[in-house]
Design a protein around this motif. Structure first.
Motif, short mmCIF file in Angstrom:
data_model
loop_
_atom_site.label_atom_id
_atom_site.label_comp_id
_atom_site.label_asym_id
_atom_site.label_seq_id
_atom_site.Cartn_x
_atom_site.Cartn_y
_atom_site.Cartn_z
N ARG A 41 22.74 6.31 1.64
CA ARG A 41 21.87 7.48 1.55
C ARG A 41 22.01 8.37 2.78
N LYS A 42 21.65 9.62 2.61
CA LYS A 42 21.62 10.55 3.74
C LYS A 42 20.51 10.15 4.72
N SER A 43 19.35 9.74 4.19
CA SER A 43 18.26 9.28 5.05
C SER A 43 17.61 8.05 4.42
N TYR A 44 17.10 7.20 5.30
CA TYR A 44 16.37 6.01 4.87
C TYR A 44 15.51 5.54 6.03
N TYR A 45 14.66 4.55 5.76
CA TYR A 45 13.71 4.03 6.74
C TYR A 45 13.87 2.52 6.86
N VAL A 46 13.60 2.02 8.05
CA VAL A 46 13.63 0.58 8.28
C VAL A 46 12.30 0.18 8.90
N GLY A 47 11.66 -0.81 8.30
CA GLY A 47 10.39 -1.33 8.80
C GLY A 47 10.58 -2.75 9.32
N TYR A 48 9.89 -3.06 10.40
CA TYR A 48 9.91 -4.39 11.00
C TYR A 48 8.48 -4.90 11.04
N TYR A 49 8.23 -6.05 10.42
CA TYR A 49 6.89 -6.62 10.31
C TYR A 49 6.76 -7.87 11.16
N ASN A 50 5.57 -8.07 11.74
CA ASN A 50 5.32 -9.27 12.52
C ASN A 50 4.83 -10.40 11.60
N SER A 51 4.51 -11.54 12.20
CA SER A 51 4.09 -12.70 11.41
C SER A 51 2.75 -12.49 10.71
N ASN A 52 1.99 -11.48 11.12
CA ASN A 52 0.73 -11.13 10.45
C ASN A 52 0.94 -10.07 9.37
N ASN A 53 2.20 -9.78 9.05
CA ASN A 53 2.57 -8.78 8.06
C ASN A 53 2.10 -7.38 8.45
N GLN A 54 2.06 -7.11 9.76
CA GLN A 54 1.73 -5.78 10.28
C GLN A 54 3.03 -5.08 10.66
N LEU A 55 3.12 -3.82 10.33
CA LEU A 55 4.29 -3.03 10.68
C LEU A 55 4.31 -2.83 12.19
N GLU A 56 5.34 -3.34 12.87
CA GLU A 56 5.44 -3.18 14.32
C GLU A 56 6.35 -2.03 14.71
N ARG A 57 7.34 -1.76 13.89
CA ARG A 57 8.27 -0.67 14.19
C ARG A 57 8.71 -0.05 12.87
N PHE A 58 8.81 1.27 12.87
CA PHE A 58 9.24 2.01 11.69
C PHE A 58 10.23 3.06 12.15
N GLU A 59 11.43 3.02 11.60
CA GLU A 59 12.52 3.90 12.05
C GLU A 59 13.03 4.76 10.91
N LYS A 60 13.41 5.99 11.25
CA LYS A 60 14.06 6.87 10.28
C LYS A 60 15.51 7.08 10.71
N TYR A 61 16.40 6.90 9.75
CA TYR A 61 17.82 7.14 9.97
C TYR A 61 18.25 8.35 9.16
N LEU A 62 19.03 9.20 9.77
CA LEU A 62 19.55 10.40 9.14
C LEU A 62 21.04 10.45 9.43
N ASP A 63 21.84 10.52 8.38
CA ASP A 63 23.30 10.50 8.50
C ASP A 63 23.78 9.31 9.33
N GLY A 64 23.13 8.15 9.12
CA GLY A 64 23.54 6.92 9.78
C GLY A 64 23.11 6.77 11.22
N GLN A 65 22.38 7.75 11.76
CA GLN A 65 21.94 7.72 13.15
C GLN A 65 20.42 7.64 13.21
N LEU A 66 19.91 6.91 14.21
CA LEU A 66 18.47 6.83 14.41
C LEU A 66 17.94 8.22 14.73
N ASN A 67 16.98 8.69 13.92
CA ASN A 67 16.41 10.03 14.08
C ASN A 67 15.10 9.97 14.88
#
Length: 105
Positions: A41-67
């Protein structure tokens, strides 16, 4: 009372998404996709969850690069404690929240 500290990023498993719901902090990722589909995809998101199922980090990628990315810390009651917004140029903005989850101005 202690805060819930972040796990080591290396111990968090990435989950890939096509989008996120309405503007809410922390973001709520939706449209789960595979890593392979995300990378096509041109853009997508990556989420990282901790052991409590809380989102700790949320990243957006655009053209394969961290935006941009958001990093979150939580109070021991589960409410958000802080949000760090980091742009691709490295600039950082931090928002802090009280124990009820209300932004501190």
């Amino acid at each position: 009372m202690p805060e819930v500290n972040s796990n080591s990023s290396a111990s968090l498993t990435p989950q890939y998404f096509g989008s996120w719901q309405s503007y809410q902090i922390p973001f709520i990722p939706e449209e789960p996709i595979s890593k392979e589909e995300a990378q096509q995809r041109k853009s997508y998101y990556v989420g990282y969850y901790n052991s409590n199922n809380q989102l700790e980090r949320f990243e957006k990628y655009l053209d394969g690069q961290l935006n941009w990315k958001d990093e979150y810390l939580y109070w021991d009651n589960g409410n958000i404690k802080s949000r760090a917004m980091i742009k691709s140029d490295g600039s950082r903005t931090v928002q802090n929240f009280d124990r009820q989850g209300r932004i501190i101005k």
